[in-house]
Design a protein around this motif. Structure first.
Motif, short mmCIF file in Angstrom:
data_model
loop_
_atom_site.label_atom_id
_atom_site.label_comp_id
_atom_site.label_asym_id
_atom_site.label_seq_id
_atom_site.Cartn_x
_atom_site.Cartn_y
_atom_site.Cartn_z
N HIS A 127 0.67 -1.27 0.17
CA HIS A 127 -0.05 0.02 -0.07
C HIS A 127 0.98 1.31 0.05
O HIS A 127 0.14 2.41 -0.03
N ASP A 150 -9.89 -1.04 3.18
CA ASP A 150 -8.82 -1.58 3.95
C ASP A 150 -9.46 -2.21 5.29
O ASP A 150 -10.46 -1.65 5.76
N ASP A 154 -4.33 2.77 7.59
CA ASP A 154 -3.06 3.17 7.11
C ASP A 154 -2.90 4.90 7.12
O ASP A 154 -2.38 5.37 6.23
N ASP A 241 -7.33 -1.99 -0.88
CA ASP A 241 -6.58 -3.09 0.02
C ASP A 241 -7.20 -4.49 0.10
O ASP A 241 -8.41 -4.62 0.53
MN LIG Z 1 -3.35 -0.85 3.48
#
Ligand SMILES: [Mn+2]
Length: 324
Positions: A127, A150, A154, A241
């Motif tokens: 990522h 996701d 993040d 993701d």
């Molecule tokens: Mn991610």
């Protein structure tokens, strides 16, 4: 671009799908067609991972998993290869030993390919790559809304003091002014965190969160309504993701978290984004060494196809070609 000139994959009823080009969905190469409405590019880079490595082999696995894609998407009622030229731009050559060089090369590579297409879909790679991809996207479209699927936020600050990792791209993107935060949202998050502060930090940065639990308890339609309401008419970048899916649906990834979305739920969430002004996307964190029976690669290829369907629908409904 003349629709009659669009080149699609070979017909799977005449050329077996396990033969033919090794490109995404067996589409032509970008070099072969010169320009495209949508280019798919591989970004084989995984030097930013915090746990299992291996996403550098994601692009090849997702291309292999894309061979089953057929030309008509019934749920979206669209034939992507007939509405627009889609092409495979190959893989970016990215330095696995230097984070700085890698990020610069991804940004430069994405910018170069954007010069030959309207919309770019990147296949990762970990990522970390979302940051340079967002830089290239914002350079072209201005600040974009982000819909980020996701298991994780993040938006952490650093790992081992390092600011550029696969757990930090969206904090960096906020700091660099790449995102329209009033319109950005994480979807499917559920991982345990380092501290309660992680949530307040994320909220302070400006994100909204639709958790995996929200999707389970309130349903897909409610989640879709929140995403639609949040993004509105803004240009939006979609970052997927693959670990947003439950490990039962996508075991081949670097930081799996139980309790995730089903691949069907994610398909429905994406279809619910029909009509949004999607300008770019990525599908990241496919690590085929941990995959079984191509589950993860098939899911990732199908999710990219969902995004292609949305882009095709938008072209079909508005007649815009985005300048390509
Ligand atoms: Mn991610």
């Amino acid at each position: 671009m003349n629709p009659d000139s669009f080149i699609g994959p070979p017909d799977g009823r005449l050329v077996p799908r396990y033969t033919g080009p090794d490109t995404f969905a067996r589409l032509p190469t970008l070099d072969g067609v010169g320009r495209a409405d949508v280019a798919v590019v591989g970004v084989p880079f995984d030097s930013g991972v915090s746990y299992r490595p291996g996403a550098r082999f994601g692009p090849a696995a997702v291309r292999a998993g894309s061979k089953m894609l057929r030309p008509y998407h019934p749920a979206l009622d669209v034939e992507p290869w007939k509405v627009m030229q889609v092409a495979d731009a190959g893989d970016l050559a990215v330095n696995p030993f230097s984070m700085g060089e890698a990020i610069a090369a991804i940004e430069a590579g994405a910018t170069e390919i954007q010069g030959r297409c309207t919309n770019l879909i990147a296949i990762g790679g970990d990522h970390t790559i979302a940051l340079p991809l967002l830089r290239a996207t914002a350079a072209r479209w201005g600040r974009v809304a982000l819909v980020h699927f996701d298991a994780h936020l993040d938006t952490w600050d650093t790992y081992f003091g390092e600011p550029y990792t696969h757990g930090t791209p969206f904090r960096r993107a906020v700091e660099e002014g790449l995102l329209d935060l009033d319109c950005s949202v994480h979807v499917g998050t559920r991982s345990p965190l380092y501290a309660r502060d992680d949530l307040s930090d994320d909220a302070r940065l400006g994100f909204e969160i639709v958790t995996a639990t929200d999707v389970a308890t309130d349903g897909v339609a409610a989640a879709v309504a929140r995403i639609q309401q949040r993004v509105g008419r803004r240009p939006v970048y979609v970052s997927i993701d693959i670990d947003v899916l439950d490990p039962a649906h996508a075991p081949g990834t670097g930081t799996p978290e139980p309790g995730g979305l089903t691949s069907r739920e994610l398909q429905l969430l994406l279809r619910g984004m029909d009509g949004l002004d999607i300008v770019g996307a990525d599908v990241v964190e496919v690590a085929p060494a941990y995959d079984h029976a191509e589950l993860t690669a098939l899911a990732a290829a199908n999710l990219a196809y969902e995004v292609l369907g949305l882009l095709a629908r938008r072209r079909g409904s508005t007649g815009v070609d985005g300048g390509a």
